[in-house]
Scaffold this active site. Sequence first.
Site, PDB file in Angstrom:
ATOM      1  N   HIS A  22       0.846  -1.196   0.000  1.00  0.00           N
ATOM      2  CA  HIS A  22       0.000   0.000   0.000  1.00  0.00           C
ATOM      3  C   HIS A  22       0.884   1.251   0.000  1.00  0.00           C
ATOM      4  O   HIS A  22       2.095   1.168   0.200  1.00  0.00           O
ATOM      5  CB  HIS A  22      -0.910   0.036   1.234  1.00  0.00           C
ATOM      6  CG  HIS A  22      -2.140  -0.807   1.100  1.00  0.00           C
ATOM      7  ND1 HIS A  22      -2.180  -2.124   1.489  1.00  0.00           N
ATOM      8  CD2 HIS A  22      -3.371  -0.519   0.610  1.00  0.00           C
ATOM      9  CE1 HIS A  22      -3.390  -2.614   1.254  1.00  0.00           C
ATOM     10  NE2 HIS A  22      -4.125  -1.663   0.724  1.00  0.00           N
ATOM     11  N   LYS A  50      -0.261   4.681   4.691  1.00  0.00           N
ATOM     12  CA  LYS A  50      -1.100   3.708   5.405  1.00  0.00           C
ATOM     13  C   LYS A  50      -0.359   3.217   6.647  1.00  0.00           C
ATOM     14  O   LYS A  50       0.763   2.715   6.564  1.00  0.00           O
ATOM     15  CB  LYS A  50      -1.455   2.531   4.500  1.00  0.00           C
ATOM     16  CG  LYS A  50      -2.438   1.556   5.151  1.00  0.00           C
ATOM     17  CD  LYS A  50      -2.966   0.545   4.145  1.00  0.00           C
ATOM     18  CE  LYS A  50      -3.899  -0.461   4.776  1.00  0.00           C
ATOM     19  NZ  LYS A  50      -5.098   0.169   5.369  1.00  0.00           N
TER      20      LYS A  50
END
Length: 258
Positions: free
Chosen positions: A146, A150
């Site tokens: 990601h 995140k």
Amino acid sequence: MKKINLGITGCMGRMGQQLIKSSRKDVNFKLVTLTENRLVNNRFYGIKPELNSDKAFKKTELIIDFTIPSCTLEILRIAAKLKKKVVIGTTGFNRRQENLIKKYSKKIPILKAGNMSLGINLLVYLTEITSNALGKNFLSKVFETHHKYKKDYPSGTALMLGKGIAAGKRMNFYSLFGKKYLNKKTFPYSKKINFNSIRKGQIIGEHEVRFSSGKEIITLNHEAFDRALYSEGALTAAKWLINKKPGLYSMRDLMNFK
């Protein structure tokens, strides 16, 4: 069809902003409430964001929440009091918080998913089927990537895939939870389920499950290119949830997977 009066929490976040855009394009929704955990001077389509409160959500029928666990539980407390439906895309809940969500679902309809993508939820289903078919002779591991912003790891989606592996083996997920790694180039298989999370750049989401017997490897994977697929999935969930009775639902229920 009557438009659904929609509330969006965490409206200044990445998903909050994407949900605003997607909901404005969907004729099934009327955006009536935006909230944030701090005062915001901006207006979005004439709506001024408010703090989470009974007053803020009074006009809504359904709330979509992509925030953090503590905020989600605050939203659920208000929603349960006001009898509002809630779609939860927040991840990173601990077991105590998961139990609280189950408690609130006895009062109001809640659809909770670690990932709102229809493709990812199909991947979870295929993971469960594969795990069941391959049996105990195959070891498994989960890999995900990601964007660098995140914070939680493994991602909610990676945990969904891990639960799919466990369900296929008809075993408790937490008893199979192995080690979690961050930003490793390689990581091992184990009799338990190991996870490796990469955080870099602007990557929206890549997920992969591998099963290995030592003689062969089966790989299942999914790659997301556009954040809109999450917001559109959440709106699909909202349309499905609006006529449901109190209970805790998932995208699996929506997609009618057995």
